[in-house]
Write an enzyme that holds these catalytic residues in place. Sequence first.
Site, PDB file in Angstrom:
ATOM      1  N   CYS A  16       0.871  -1.170   0.000  1.00 58.18           N
ATOM      2  CA  CYS A  16       0.000   0.000   0.000  1.00 58.18           C
ATOM      3  C   CYS A  16       0.909   1.221   0.000  1.00 58.18           C
ATOM      4  CB  CYS A  16      -0.839   0.028   1.259  1.00 58.18           C
ATOM      5  SG  CYS A  16      -1.628  -1.545   1.609  1.00 58.18           S
TER       6      CYS A  16
ATOM      7  N   ARG B  56       0.760   2.087  -5.953  1.00 60.59           N
ATOM      8  CA  ARG B  56       1.081   1.022  -4.998  1.00 60.59           C
ATOM      9  C   ARG B  56      -0.147   0.227  -4.573  1.00 60.59           C
ATOM     10  NH1 ARG B  56       6.015   1.599  -2.745  1.00 60.59           N
ATOM     11  NH2 ARG B  56       5.375   0.256  -1.046  1.00 60.59           N
TER      12      ARG B  56
ATOM     13  N   TRP C 205      -3.966  -1.666  -1.004  1.00 57.24           N
ATOM     14  CA  TRP C 205      -4.064  -2.858  -1.855  1.00 57.24           C
ATOM     15  C   TRP C 205      -4.300  -4.014  -0.899  1.00 57.24           C
ATOM     16  CZ3 TRP C 205      -1.268  -7.475  -2.765  1.00 57.24           C
ATOM     17  CH2 TRP C 205      -1.542  -8.105  -3.984  1.00 57.24           C
TER      18      TRP C 205
ATOM     19  N   ASN D  68       1.704  -0.294   5.893  1.00 57.25           N
ATOM     20  CA  ASN D  68       1.982  -1.024   4.659  1.00 57.25           C
ATOM     21  C   ASN D  68       2.786  -2.253   5.048  1.00 57.25           C
ATOM     22  OD1 ASN D  68       2.720  -1.853   2.061  1.00 57.25           O
ATOM     23  ND2 ASN D  68       4.490  -0.488   2.024  1.00 57.25           N
ATOM     24  N   GLY D  69       2.273  -3.436   4.680  1.00 56.97           N
ATOM     25  CA  GLY D  69       2.984  -4.673   5.022  1.00 56.97           C
ATOM     26  C   GLY D  69       2.016  -5.701   5.554  1.00 56.97           C
TER      27      GLY D  69
ATOM     28  N   GLU E  70       7.868 -11.400 -22.573  1.00 56.41           N
ATOM     29  CA  GLU E  70       7.576 -10.066 -22.056  1.00 56.41           C
ATOM     30  C   GLU E  70       6.397  -9.436 -22.811  1.00 56.41           C
ATOM     31  OE1 GLU E  70       8.105  -8.582 -19.487  1.00 56.41           O
ATOM     32  OE2 GLU E  70       7.807  -6.463 -19.893  1.00 56.41           O
TER      33      GLU E  70
ATOM     34  N   LYS F 276       2.937  -8.204 -20.983  1.00 57.50           N
ATOM     35  CA  LYS F 276       2.418  -6.842 -21.109  1.00 57.50           C
ATOM     36  C   LYS F 276       0.970  -6.884 -21.590  1.00 57.50           C
ATOM     37  CE  LYS F 276       4.631  -5.091 -19.242  1.00 57.50           C
ATOM     38  NZ  LYS F 276       5.864  -5.375 -18.614  1.00 57.50           N
TER      39      LYS F 276
ATOM     40  N   GLU G 102      -1.441  -8.424 -18.866  1.00 58.05           N
ATOM     41  CA  GLU G 102      -1.670  -7.720 -17.605  1.00 58.05           C
ATOM     42  C   GLU G 102      -2.481  -6.439 -17.771  1.00 58.05           C
ATOM     43  OE1 GLU G 102       1.784  -6.353 -15.413  1.00 58.05           O
ATOM     44  OE2 GLU G 102       2.841  -5.910 -17.251  1.00 58.05           O
TER      45      GLU G 102
ATOM     46  N   HIS H 229       5.281 -28.718 -29.872  1.00 54.94           N
ATOM     47  CA  HIS H 229       5.179 -29.806 -28.891  1.00 54.94           C
ATOM     48  C   HIS H 229       3.921 -29.643 -28.041  1.00 54.94           C
ATOM     49  CE1 HIS H 229       9.149 -31.277 -29.956  1.00 54.94           C
ATOM     50  NE2 HIS H 229       9.560 -30.014 -29.944  1.00 54.94           N
TER      51      HIS H 229
ATOM     52  N   LYS I 186       2.144  -2.016  -8.158  1.00 56.10           N
ATOM     53  CA  LYS I 186       3.488  -1.801  -8.704  1.00 56.10           C
ATOM     54  C   LYS I 186       4.548  -2.594  -7.959  1.00 56.10           C
ATOM     55  CE  LYS I 186       6.401   0.135 -11.431  1.00 56.10           C
ATOM     56  NZ  LYS I 186       6.430  -0.482 -12.771  1.00 56.10           N
TER      57      LYS I 186
HETATM   58  C1  F6R Z   1       5.016  -6.482 -15.047  1.00 57.65           C
HETATM   59  C2  F6R Z   1       5.601  -6.104 -13.775  1.00 57.65           C
HETATM   60  C3  F6R Z   1       5.866  -7.160 -12.764  1.00 57.65           C
HETATM   61  C4  F6R Z   1       7.206  -6.894 -12.069  1.00 57.65           C
HETATM   62  C5  F6R Z   1       7.421  -7.897 -10.930  1.00 57.65           C
HETATM   63  C6  F6R Z   1       8.780  -7.719 -10.293  1.00 57.65           C
HETATM   64  O1  F6R Z   1       4.845  -5.393 -15.877  1.00 57.65           O
HETATM   65  O2  F6R Z   1       5.861  -4.956 -13.536  1.00 57.65           O
HETATM   66  O3  F6R Z   1       5.845  -8.435 -13.336  1.00 57.65           O
HETATM   67  O4  F6R Z   1       8.221  -7.007 -13.026  1.00 57.65           O
HETATM   68  O5  F6R Z   1       6.423  -7.736  -9.974  1.00 57.65           O
HETATM   69  O6  F6R Z   1       8.928  -6.436  -9.769  1.00 57.65           O
HETATM   70  P1  F6R Z   1      10.357  -5.868  -9.373  1.00 57.65           P
HETATM   71  O7  F6R Z   1      11.152  -5.751 -10.605  1.00 57.65           O
HETATM   72  O8  F6R Z   1      10.068  -4.566  -8.717  1.00 57.65           O
HETATM   73  O9  F6R Z   1      10.964  -6.870  -8.421  1.00 57.65           O
END
Ligand code: F6R
Length: 607
Positions: free
Chosen positions: A2, A28, A75, A101-102, A479, A483, A486, A502, A602
């Site tokens: 959060c 966040r 969150w 937060n936590g 990747e 993208k 998500e 396969h 994030k």
């Molecule tokens: C996807 C994304 C997540 C992060 C993952 C790791 O767009 O942002 O998959 O890559 O949560 O986050 P970090 O790099 O902060 O450890």
Amino acid sequence: MCGIFGCILQKNEASSTIHSGLKMLEYRGYDSVGIATIENGQLTIKKDSGKIDEVHEAHDLDDLPGRLGIGHTRWATHGAPYQVNAHPHTDCKNEIAVVHNGIIENFAELKTELEEFGHKFRSKTDTEIIAHLIEEYVKKGFIFVDAVRETVKRLDGSYAIAVIYTKEPDKIVCVRKESPLVLGIAEDGLYVASDIPAFLSKTNKSVIIEDGELIILSDLGIEIRNISNWQPVIREPETIDWEPEMAEKQGYSHFMLKEIHEQPLRLRNTLRLQDKYLELMTTFLDRAGEVFLVACGTSYHACLAASYLFSKLSFLATHPVIASEFVEQHGKSVNIDSTLLVVSQSGETADTLEAVESARLRAATVLGLTNVVGSTLTRVARVYICQQSGPEIGVAATKTFTCQLSVLAQLAVRLAKKRGKISHVEIEDIEEKLERIPDIVECTIKGQEENVKAIAKKYKGKPAFFFLGRGISSSVALEGKLKLMEISYIPSLAYPAGESKHGPISLIEPGFPVVFVCPQGDTHRSIIGNIMEMKARGASIIAIIEKGDQEIKELADDYVEVDSGLPELLTPIPFSVPLQLFAYYMALERDNDPDKPRNLAKSVTVK
Ligand code: F6R
């Protein structure tokens, strides 16, 4: 996971400042929001479920009395996102308010204990026990600060906490353990937040808080204490050189689009890393008995690409591992000869930090690549490199991915040089090509954005997508898939193209869209074979190709040309950019907010 924000202002009312600070932290988490302030010994709280703008519209978050307060954007971890579970949480008498937060792991036992003392709980959160526990210690005669200190000694888990108390209305008391917390020091007041951009428009003077520290913010200033020995901690503020507008949208409709467009600039910064850190890290990699590349999500895809770079350029075999699997898969075999190169944009991802902790306990060497100086990863790594991408606000990682790739490529080249594995001519060529990448990315965005937008429009109704690449491009395919999934919520698959026959090929029917990542190089011939296989079964082919690749142009239904002229190993950086744009425009076509995908946040600070 959060966002928390608090401030004591000298003159002005605090609530609108807290509101705007929370807006900067919305990435966040954004399922509920709340603010508490104190004036004349009275606590005022406004909180509700919903995004900040919705809650503000319903409750006017700028209109709480008092020049001191705390706020939270949530969150959910414990308790659904309902109003009652929104922070701040209070004690029985509504005198103590807490944002957190936590995760408090032992909250159930503490709750039972507090209920036996007669405390009444309103929410299903772990956070509420903190307010009641502080109340309990105050009842026992502890002053506010000591009550907070005694309380946190009882908590297991991770937390960044900010607390206010009506009986000591000139203070905010904060504590940090494994969840980020930073202080901002300005002429007009003091700030505390989960992240620097939250107060960057007010001040660029910041103090980073370490685990196990308690902070008292008051009109007298900032006092930091080590919780275990109660010794004062003296730490000078750092000057943060991020411009406030760096953390805002600069006229783009979304942070994600702004961050995609920022990549040329950020990649240029990434090419100016301090030599000594690159050199030090290369030395550790060179000496390692075994090297694990550990990360989650997008950062894991960067690790996967790096495993090709290290193997093909530096002749170093590495093991890319998804962080949440690391302990199960390698936890017992890791030892003093093992080295982990840990990649995490935030430096706070719980799964990644768990892998780090287990490896450290077995005396392995931890090297870090992150975007956040002051993050936990920077504190636990033997050596770390900051990738210099600037704050990334969009939940989907874009610029931080390409910058990670750039740093990892630089490390691989340096290691190749150190090991004398490839000729000087080859190394100089690669170094010169690395320097050209920011310009290539710039031209790709300028030249191809409209084309990608049109492709997204054409395919917007498709229920599923396939992404395929060979060699290092299989990491780009993964990747691209992540993208799209998500932020557009379109189920998608990605595989190394050779693996598609396969099993996954059975999904293909006429019109099924398959995105191929096809740079020129060693894999080009084989990927043409894979395109033919898919085409023979009626798939619609979307190809990301090197400019002028006539052979694939003739096979593809749609294509995006990248004028790179790069060796195949460096193509992941420019070739992933059209896929970022594709995901972005697809999200818009489907009326999704690309900056705030559902169920995501994030920084994933829970396991
Ligand atoms: C996807 C994304 C997540 C992060 C993952 C790791 O767009 O942002 O998959 O890559 O949560 O986050 P970090 O790099 O902060 O450890």
